[in-house]
Design a protein around this motif. Structure first.
Motif, PDB file in Angstrom:
ATOM      1  N   TRP A 278      -7.207   6.480   0.503  1.00  0.00           N
ATOM      2  CA  TRP A 278      -6.898   5.059   0.697  1.00  0.00           C
ATOM      3  C   TRP A 278      -7.259   4.182  -0.503  1.00  0.00           C
ATOM      4  O   TRP A 278      -6.730   3.085  -0.674  1.00  0.00           O
TER       5      TRP A 278
ATOM      6  N   TYR B  62       0.800  -1.229   0.000  1.00  0.00           N
ATOM      7  CA  TYR B  62       0.000   0.000   0.000  1.00  0.00           C
ATOM      8  C   TYR B  62       0.830   1.276   0.000  1.00  0.00           C
ATOM      9  O   TYR B  62       0.281   2.369  -0.197  1.00  0.00           O
TER      10      TYR B  62
ATOM     11  N   ARG C  12      -2.489   4.117   4.748  1.00  0.00           N
ATOM     12  CA  ARG C  12      -3.361   3.650   3.660  1.00  0.00           C
ATOM     13  C   ARG C  12      -3.725   2.181   3.866  1.00  0.00           C
ATOM     14  O   ARG C  12      -4.873   1.775   3.639  1.00  0.00           O
TER      15      ARG C  12
ATOM     16  N   ASP D 245     -13.684  10.315   2.927  1.00  0.00           N
ATOM     17  CA  ASP D 245     -12.265  10.083   3.215  1.00  0.00           C
ATOM     18  C   ASP D 245     -11.787  10.898   4.413  1.00  0.00           C
ATOM     19  O   ASP D 245     -10.700  10.657   4.940  1.00  0.00           O
TER      20      ASP D 245
ATOM     21  N   HIS E 131      -1.688  10.408   1.226  1.00  0.00           N
ATOM     22  CA  HIS E 131      -1.698   9.062   0.658  1.00  0.00           C
ATOM     23  C   HIS E 131      -2.582   8.132   1.481  1.00  0.00           C
ATOM     24  O   HIS E 131      -3.317   7.303   0.929  1.00  0.00           O
ATOM     25  N   GLY E 132      -2.523   8.289   2.810  1.00  0.00           N
ATOM     26  CA  GLY E 132      -3.348   7.453   3.673  1.00  0.00           C
ATOM     27  C   GLY E 132      -4.813   7.824   3.619  1.00  0.00           C
ATOM     28  O   GLY E 132      -5.686   6.948   3.659  1.00  0.00           O
TER      29      GLY E 132
ATOM     30  N   ARG F 158      -6.465   1.987   6.465  1.00  0.00           N
ATOM     31  CA  ARG F 158      -7.767   2.435   5.951  1.00  0.00           C
ATOM     32  C   ARG F 158      -8.389   1.351   5.061  1.00  0.00           C
ATOM     33  O   ARG F 158      -9.609   1.226   5.005  1.00  0.00           O
TER      34      ARG F 158
END
Length: 374
Positions: free
Chosen positions: A327, A207, A212, A337, A323-324, A215
Protein backbone atom coordinates in the motif's frame (compact mmCIF):
# COMPACT_ATOMS: atom_id res chain seq x y z
CA UNK A 1 -55.36 -18.27 15.80
CA UNK A 2 -57.36 -19.14 12.68
CA UNK A 3 -57.54 -22.80 13.81
CA UNK A 4 -58.56 -21.96 17.37
CA UNK A 5 -61.98 -23.61 18.05
CA UNK A 6 -63.15 -20.55 20.00
CA UNK A 7 -62.25 -18.27 17.12
CA UNK A 8 -63.97 -20.52 14.62
CA UNK A 9 -67.09 -20.48 16.81
CA UNK A 10 -66.92 -16.67 16.98
CA UNK A 11 -66.77 -16.52 13.17
CA UNK A 12 -69.91 -18.62 12.88
CA UNK A 13 -71.67 -16.44 15.45
CA UNK A 14 -70.62 -13.35 13.49
CA UNK A 15 -72.02 -14.79 10.25
CA UNK A 16 -75.35 -15.47 11.95
CA UNK A 17 -75.33 -11.94 13.39
CA UNK A 18 -74.68 -10.48 9.92
CA UNK A 19 -77.65 -12.42 8.55
CA UNK A 20 -79.86 -11.14 11.38
CA UNK A 21 -78.90 -7.49 10.91
CA UNK A 22 -79.33 -7.78 7.15
CA UNK A 23 -82.88 -9.00 7.68
CA UNK A 24 -83.64 -6.14 10.07
CA UNK A 25 -82.16 -3.47 7.80
CA UNK A 26 -83.85 -4.95 4.75
CA UNK A 27 -87.32 -4.50 6.23
CA UNK A 28 -87.42 -0.99 4.73
CA UNK A 29 -86.52 -2.34 1.31
CA UNK A 30 -82.85 -1.29 1.35
CA UNK A 31 -80.00 -2.13 3.70
CA UNK A 32 -78.24 1.08 2.64
CA UNK A 33 -81.22 3.32 3.35
CA UNK A 34 -81.77 1.79 6.79
CA UNK A 35 -78.08 2.14 7.60
CA UNK A 36 -78.10 5.86 6.79
CA UNK A 37 -81.49 6.60 8.34
CA UNK A 38 -81.07 4.75 11.61
CA UNK A 39 -77.38 4.03 12.22
CA UNK A 40 -74.73 6.21 10.56
CA UNK A 41 -76.64 9.48 10.79
CA UNK A 42 -73.44 11.53 11.03
CA UNK A 43 -71.79 9.91 7.99
CA UNK A 44 -68.81 8.70 10.01
CA UNK A 45 -68.55 5.38 8.12
CA UNK A 46 -68.42 3.42 11.36
CA UNK A 47 -70.67 3.38 14.42
CA UNK A 48 -70.15 2.49 18.05
CA UNK A 49 -72.13 0.27 20.37
CA UNK A 50 -74.50 3.03 21.54
CA UNK A 51 -75.41 4.14 18.01
CA UNK A 52 -75.88 0.54 16.92
CA UNK A 53 -78.22 -0.31 19.77
CA UNK A 54 -80.20 2.91 19.32
CA UNK A 55 -80.70 2.09 15.64
CA UNK A 56 -82.00 -1.37 16.41
CA UNK A 57 -84.42 0.03 18.97
CA UNK A 58 -85.73 2.47 16.36
CA UNK A 59 -86.20 -0.48 13.97
CA UNK A 60 -88.09 -2.43 16.68
CA UNK A 61 -85.53 -5.23 16.77
CA UNK A 62 -86.93 -7.88 19.14
CA UNK A 63 -83.60 -9.44 20.16
CA UNK A 64 -80.70 -8.36 22.33
CA UNK A 65 -78.98 -5.49 20.54
CA UNK A 66 -75.90 -5.58 22.79
CA UNK A 67 -75.35 -9.27 22.07
CA UNK A 68 -75.74 -8.72 18.32
CA UNK A 69 -73.15 -5.92 18.40
CA UNK A 70 -70.71 -8.09 20.37
CA UNK A 71 -71.03 -10.90 17.84
CA UNK A 72 -70.47 -8.52 14.93
CA UNK A 73 -67.49 -6.84 16.63
CA UNK A 74 -65.34 -9.96 16.50
CA UNK A 75 -62.10 -7.94 16.66
CA UNK A 76 -63.34 -6.08 19.76
CA UNK A 77 -62.62 -2.61 18.42
CA UNK A 78 -66.03 -1.29 19.52
CA UNK A 79 -67.00 -0.34 15.96
CA UNK A 80 -69.18 -1.76 13.23
CA UNK A 81 -69.16 -0.67 9.58
CA UNK A 82 -71.58 -1.10 6.70
CA UNK A 83 -68.87 -3.08 4.92
CA UNK A 84 -69.16 -5.78 7.59
CA UNK A 85 -72.91 -6.03 7.09
CA UNK A 86 -73.28 -5.56 3.33
CA UNK A 87 -70.04 -5.11 1.35
CA UNK A 88 -71.87 -4.36 -1.91
CA UNK A 89 -74.02 -1.63 -0.34
CA UNK A 90 -70.89 -0.16 1.24
CA UNK A 91 -69.09 -0.17 -2.11
CA UNK A 92 -71.97 1.67 -3.79
CA UNK A 93 -72.40 4.20 -0.97
CA UNK A 94 -68.75 5.06 -0.51
CA UNK A 95 -68.13 5.05 -4.25
CA UNK A 96 -70.95 7.57 -4.74
CA UNK A 97 -69.72 9.79 -1.92
CA UNK A 98 -66.18 9.86 -3.27
CA UNK A 99 -67.47 10.55 -6.78
CA UNK A 100 -69.40 13.53 -5.42
CA UNK A 101 -66.47 15.20 -3.66
CA UNK A 102 -64.29 14.73 -6.75
CA UNK A 103 -66.98 16.07 -9.09
CA UNK A 104 -68.27 19.10 -7.15
CA UNK A 105 -66.67 21.87 -5.12
CA UNK A 106 -69.44 22.08 -2.47
CA UNK A 107 -72.93 20.80 -1.71
CA UNK A 108 -74.73 23.88 -3.08
CA UNK A 109 -73.09 23.54 -6.46
CA UNK A 110 -73.81 19.83 -6.36
CA UNK A 111 -77.52 20.46 -5.79
CA UNK A 112 -77.56 23.09 -8.54
CA UNK A 113 -75.96 20.67 -10.99
CA UNK A 114 -78.41 17.92 -10.08
CA UNK A 115 -81.55 20.03 -10.14
CA UNK A 116 -80.94 23.45 -11.64
CA UNK A 117 -82.84 24.74 -8.61
CA UNK A 118 -82.77 24.53 -4.81
CA UNK A 119 -84.73 21.27 -4.81
CA UNK A 120 -84.13 17.99 -6.61
CA UNK A 121 -86.70 15.26 -7.23
CA UNK A 122 -85.92 11.67 -8.16
CA UNK A 123 -86.32 12.17 -11.89
CA UNK A 124 -83.93 15.15 -12.00
CA UNK A 125 -81.53 13.39 -9.63
CA UNK A 126 -81.37 10.33 -11.88
CA UNK A 127 -81.12 12.09 -15.25
CA UNK A 128 -78.49 14.59 -14.08
CA UNK A 129 -76.37 11.92 -12.40
CA UNK A 130 -76.36 10.04 -15.70
CA UNK A 131 -75.55 13.23 -17.59
CA UNK A 132 -72.57 13.82 -15.31
CA UNK A 133 -71.28 10.27 -15.63
CA UNK A 134 -72.73 8.34 -12.68
CA UNK A 135 -74.80 5.26 -13.49
CA UNK A 136 -76.39 2.74 -11.16
CA UNK A 137 -78.59 2.55 -8.03
CA UNK A 138 -79.85 6.10 -8.47
CA UNK A 139 -83.17 5.44 -6.71
CA UNK A 140 -81.50 3.77 -3.70
CA UNK A 141 -79.04 6.65 -3.39
CA UNK A 142 -81.83 9.23 -3.65
CA UNK A 143 -83.74 7.69 -0.75
CA UNK A 144 -80.61 7.03 1.29
CA UNK A 145 -79.90 10.77 1.14
CA UNK A 146 -83.54 11.66 1.79
CA UNK A 147 -83.76 10.80 5.48
CA UNK A 148 -86.86 12.99 5.96
CA UNK A 149 -88.66 10.92 3.27
CA UNK A 150 -89.58 14.03 1.30
CA UNK A 151 -90.14 13.97 -2.44
CA UNK A 152 -87.23 16.28 -3.05
CA UNK A 153 -83.63 16.64 -1.89
CA UNK A 154 -82.40 19.87 -0.31
CA UNK A 155 -78.94 21.16 0.58
CA UNK A 156 -79.26 19.75 4.09
CA UNK A 157 -79.56 16.25 2.62
CA UNK A 158 -75.97 16.50 1.37
CA UNK A 159 -74.47 16.87 4.83
CA UNK A 160 -72.07 14.05 4.05
CA UNK A 161 -70.37 16.29 1.48
CA UNK A 162 -68.47 18.62 3.83
CA UNK A 163 -67.32 15.68 5.95
CA UNK A 164 -66.05 13.69 2.99
CA UNK A 165 -64.55 16.73 1.29
CA UNK A 166 -62.37 17.44 4.32
CA UNK A 167 -61.23 13.83 4.42
CA UNK A 168 -60.62 13.84 0.68
CA UNK A 169 -58.57 17.05 0.83
CA UNK A 170 -56.53 15.69 3.76
CA UNK A 171 -56.00 12.42 1.94
CA UNK A 172 -54.93 14.21 -1.24
CA UNK A 173 -52.54 16.38 0.73
CA UNK A 174 -51.19 13.29 2.47
CA UNK A 175 -50.68 11.61 -0.89
CA UNK A 176 -49.00 14.70 -2.31
CA UNK A 177 -46.76 14.95 0.74
CA UNK A 178 -45.92 11.26 0.40
CA UNK A 179 -45.05 11.74 -3.27
CA UNK A 180 -42.85 14.73 -2.42
CA UNK A 181 -41.16 12.73 0.33
CA UNK A 182 -40.51 9.83 -2.06
CA UNK A 183 -39.10 12.25 -4.61
CA UNK A 184 -36.82 13.84 -1.99
CA UNK A 185 -35.63 10.43 -0.83
CA UNK A 186 -35.07 9.31 -4.43
CA UNK A 187 -33.02 12.45 -5.13
CA UNK A 188 -31.05 11.89 -1.96
CA UNK A 189 -30.41 8.23 -2.85
CA UNK A 190 -29.23 9.37 -6.26
CA UNK A 191 -26.86 11.93 -4.74
CA UNK A 192 -25.57 9.40 -2.22
CA UNK A 193 -24.92 6.83 -4.95
CA UNK A 194 -23.29 9.51 -7.10
CA UNK A 195 -20.98 10.59 -4.25
CA UNK A 196 -19.98 6.99 -3.58
CA UNK A 197 -19.30 6.32 -7.26
CA UNK A 198 -17.27 9.50 -7.68
CA UNK A 199 -15.24 8.79 -4.53
CA UNK A 200 -14.37 5.29 -5.74
CA UNK A 201 -13.31 6.70 -9.10
CA UNK A 202 -11.20 9.30 -7.28
CA UNK A 203 -9.51 6.61 -5.17
CA UNK A 204 -8.78 4.38 -8.17
CA UNK A 205 -7.26 7.31 -10.06
CA UNK A 206 -5.07 8.28 -7.10
CA UNK A 207 -4.06 4.82 -5.82
CA UNK A 208 -4.63 2.50 -8.76
CA UNK A 209 -6.79 0.01 -6.84
CA UNK A 210 -9.45 0.28 -4.16
CA UNK A 211 -7.53 -2.14 -1.92
CA UNK A 212 -4.44 0.09 -1.89
CA UNK A 213 -6.66 3.10 -1.29
CA UNK A 214 -8.33 1.34 1.64
CA UNK A 215 -5.00 0.38 3.18
CA UNK A 216 -3.98 4.04 3.02
CA UNK A 217 -7.27 5.21 4.55
CA UNK A 218 -7.15 2.47 7.21
CA UNK A 219 -3.65 3.30 8.41
CA UNK A 220 -3.99 1.37 11.71
CA UNK A 221 -5.00 -1.85 9.96
CA UNK A 222 -8.24 -2.21 11.93
CA UNK A 223 -10.14 -2.93 8.71
CA UNK A 224 -12.84 -0.41 9.52
CA UNK A 225 -13.22 3.35 9.36
CA UNK A 226 -15.14 5.59 11.69
CA UNK A 227 -16.93 8.68 10.45
CA UNK A 228 -14.31 11.11 11.74
CA UNK A 229 -11.52 9.05 10.17
CA UNK A 230 -13.19 9.20 6.79
CA UNK A 231 -13.89 12.92 7.05
CA UNK A 232 -10.27 13.58 7.98
CA UNK A 233 -9.02 11.41 5.11
CA UNK A 234 -11.33 13.12 2.62
CA UNK A 235 -10.02 16.50 3.72
CA UNK A 236 -6.39 15.38 3.50
CA UNK A 237 -6.98 13.93 0.03
CA UNK A 238 -8.64 17.18 -1.11
CA UNK A 239 -11.63 15.34 -2.52
CA UNK A 240 -14.17 17.95 -3.60
CA UNK A 241 -17.33 15.89 -3.04
CA UNK A 242 -19.86 15.96 -0.19
CA UNK A 243 -18.39 13.92 2.66
CA UNK A 244 -21.72 13.62 4.47
CA UNK A 245 -23.44 12.12 1.44
CA UNK A 246 -20.44 9.84 0.96
CA UNK A 247 -20.72 8.60 4.53
CA UNK A 248 -24.39 7.76 4.05
CA UNK A 249 -23.43 5.72 1.02
CA UNK A 250 -20.69 3.82 2.87
CA UNK A 251 -22.36 3.34 6.26
CA UNK A 252 -25.52 1.76 4.85
CA UNK A 253 -26.48 -0.01 8.07
CA UNK A 254 -25.98 3.16 10.17
CA UNK A 255 -23.56 1.29 12.44
CA UNK A 256 -21.23 4.28 12.76
CA UNK A 257 -18.39 2.48 10.99
CA UNK A 258 -17.73 1.30 7.46
CA UNK A 259 -15.79 -1.67 6.14
CA UNK A 260 -13.87 -2.54 3.00
CA UNK A 261 -16.79 -4.61 1.70
CA UNK A 262 -19.02 -1.52 1.88
CA UNK A 263 -16.53 0.43 -0.20
CA UNK A 264 -15.76 -2.32 -2.70
CA UNK A 265 -17.15 -5.83 -2.32
CA UNK A 266 -14.92 -7.42 -4.95
CA UNK A 267 -11.72 -6.23 -3.26
CA UNK A 268 -13.01 -7.45 0.11
CA UNK A 269 -13.83 -10.88 -1.32
CA UNK A 270 -10.38 -11.23 -2.88
CA UNK A 271 -8.62 -10.23 0.33
CA UNK A 272 -10.86 -12.51 2.42
CA UNK A 273 -10.12 -15.45 0.11
CA UNK A 274 -6.40 -14.73 0.44
CA UNK A 275 -6.68 -14.73 4.24
CA UNK A 276 -8.67 -17.98 4.19
CA UNK A 277 -6.00 -19.72 2.11
CA UNK A 278 -3.27 -18.40 4.42
CA UNK A 279 -5.03 -19.86 7.45
CA UNK A 280 -5.52 -23.21 5.71
CA UNK A 281 -1.98 -23.53 4.31
CA UNK A 282 0.19 -21.69 6.83
CA UNK A 283 -1.81 -21.02 9.96
CA UNK A 284 -1.16 -17.29 10.00
CA UNK A 285 -0.05 -14.39 7.82
CA UNK A 286 3.02 -14.03 10.00
CA UNK A 287 4.02 -17.64 9.23
CA UNK A 288 3.48 -17.05 5.52
CA UNK A 289 5.75 -14.01 5.56
CA UNK A 290 8.52 -15.88 7.43
CA UNK A 291 8.33 -18.67 4.83
CA UNK A 292 8.58 -16.19 1.96
CA UNK A 293 11.37 -14.13 3.62
CA UNK A 294 14.00 -16.80 2.99
CA UNK A 295 16.90 -14.35 3.33
CA UNK A 296 15.59 -12.95 6.63
CA UNK A 297 15.77 -9.36 5.41
CA UNK A 298 12.17 -8.48 6.26
CA UNK A 299 11.49 -7.91 2.60
CA UNK A 300 9.55 -9.99 0.07
CA UNK A 301 9.75 -8.83 -3.50
CA UNK A 302 6.92 -9.41 -6.01
CA UNK A 303 8.55 -12.37 -7.77
CA UNK A 304 9.09 -14.23 -4.49
CA UNK A 305 5.56 -13.45 -3.36
CA UNK A 306 3.91 -14.76 -6.53
CA UNK A 307 6.16 -17.84 -6.69
CA UNK A 308 5.43 -18.84 -3.11
CA UNK A 309 1.68 -18.34 -3.53
CA UNK A 310 1.80 -20.43 -6.71
CA UNK A 311 3.60 -23.30 -4.95
CA UNK A 312 1.03 -23.22 -2.17
CA UNK A 313 -1.80 -23.36 -4.69
CA UNK A 314 -3.36 -20.02 -3.81
CA UNK A 315 -6.09 -18.79 -6.13
CA UNK A 316 -7.08 -15.22 -6.99
CA UNK A 317 -3.57 -13.92 -6.26
CA UNK A 318 -2.75 -11.31 -8.87
CA UNK A 319 -1.04 -7.96 -9.37
CA UNK A 320 -4.09 -6.13 -8.00
CA UNK A 321 -3.88 -8.00 -4.70
CA UNK A 322 -0.13 -7.40 -4.47
CA UNK A 323 -0.64 -3.75 -5.35
CA UNK A 324 -3.08 -3.42 -2.46
CA UNK A 325 -0.81 -5.22 0.01
CA UNK A 326 2.12 -3.00 -1.00
CA UNK A 327 0.00 0.00 0.00
CA UNK A 328 2.99 2.36 0.41
CA UNK A 329 4.40 1.55 -3.06
CA UNK A 330 7.76 0.26 -1.70
CA UNK A 331 8.07 -2.42 -4.42
CA UNK A 332 8.36 -5.06 -1.70
CA UNK A 333 6.28 -6.39 1.20
CA UNK A 334 7.28 -5.99 4.84
CA UNK A 335 5.88 -8.14 7.65
CA UNK A 336 3.31 -5.53 8.64
CA UNK A 337 1.90 -5.53 5.12
CA UNK A 338 0.52 -9.02 5.76
CA UNK A 339 0.15 -9.52 9.50
CA UNK A 340 -2.83 -7.18 9.75
CA UNK A 341 -4.75 -10.09 8.21
CA UNK A 342 -4.28 -12.16 11.37
CA UNK A 343 -6.47 -9.81 13.38
CA UNK A 344 -9.03 -9.21 10.64
CA UNK A 345 -12.29 -10.94 11.48
CA UNK A 346 -13.77 -10.93 8.01
CA UNK A 347 -17.44 -11.84 7.57
CA UNK A 348 -18.08 -15.44 6.59
CA UNK A 349 -20.18 -14.44 3.60
CA UNK A 350 -17.04 -13.07 1.90
CA UNK A 351 -15.49 -16.54 1.58
CA UNK A 352 -18.35 -19.04 1.51
CA UNK A 353 -19.39 -20.59 -1.80
CA UNK A 354 -22.85 -19.83 -3.22
CA UNK A 355 -25.44 -22.56 -2.61
CA UNK A 356 -28.33 -22.72 -5.07
CA UNK A 357 -30.01 -25.29 -2.82
CA UNK A 358 -29.85 -22.95 0.19
CA UNK A 359 -31.26 -20.14 -1.94
CA UNK A 360 -34.19 -22.33 -3.02
CA UNK A 361 -34.88 -23.40 0.57
CA UNK A 362 -34.78 -19.80 1.78
CA UNK A 363 -37.17 -18.70 -0.97
CA UNK A 364 -39.51 -21.57 -0.16
CA UNK A 365 -39.51 -20.64 3.54
CA UNK A 366 -40.28 -17.00 2.75
CA UNK A 367 -43.18 -17.98 0.51
CA UNK A 368 -44.64 -20.36 3.08
CA UNK A 369 -44.44 -17.72 5.82
CA UNK A 370 -46.03 -15.05 3.63
CA UNK A 371 -48.85 -17.37 2.57
CA UNK A 372 -49.58 -18.18 6.22
CA UNK A 373 -49.72 -14.47 7.10
CA UNK A 374 -52.07 -13.72 4.21
Amino acid sequence: MTHDPKYQHALKERDRAVESIQNVLGQNGSVLCSWVWYFDQHFERQIGREQFCAGLVALNYPGKAELLFTRLDIDQIEEVTLDQIDPEASRIWMGFRMWCVKMFSDEKKMLAELSGDMFCDLEAFTSNLNRLGWYGHEQTLFWALNRDRNEELEVKDFRFFAIDKRKYVRARKGMQDAVKLRERLARKRHLVAKARKEFKAFLKKKYGTILRAWRNLDADGSMYLQKNELFRAVKELSWQGDARLLWKGLDKDASGITFLQEVDLRSAEQLAKFKQQIMEKCGSAEALFRAMDVHKINKVHPAAFFEHCRRLGFSRVDKFLYHGLDWEGKKYLAAGDLTFLDSWKCPQYLVCSPSPQAAREFKSTLLSKCIQVI
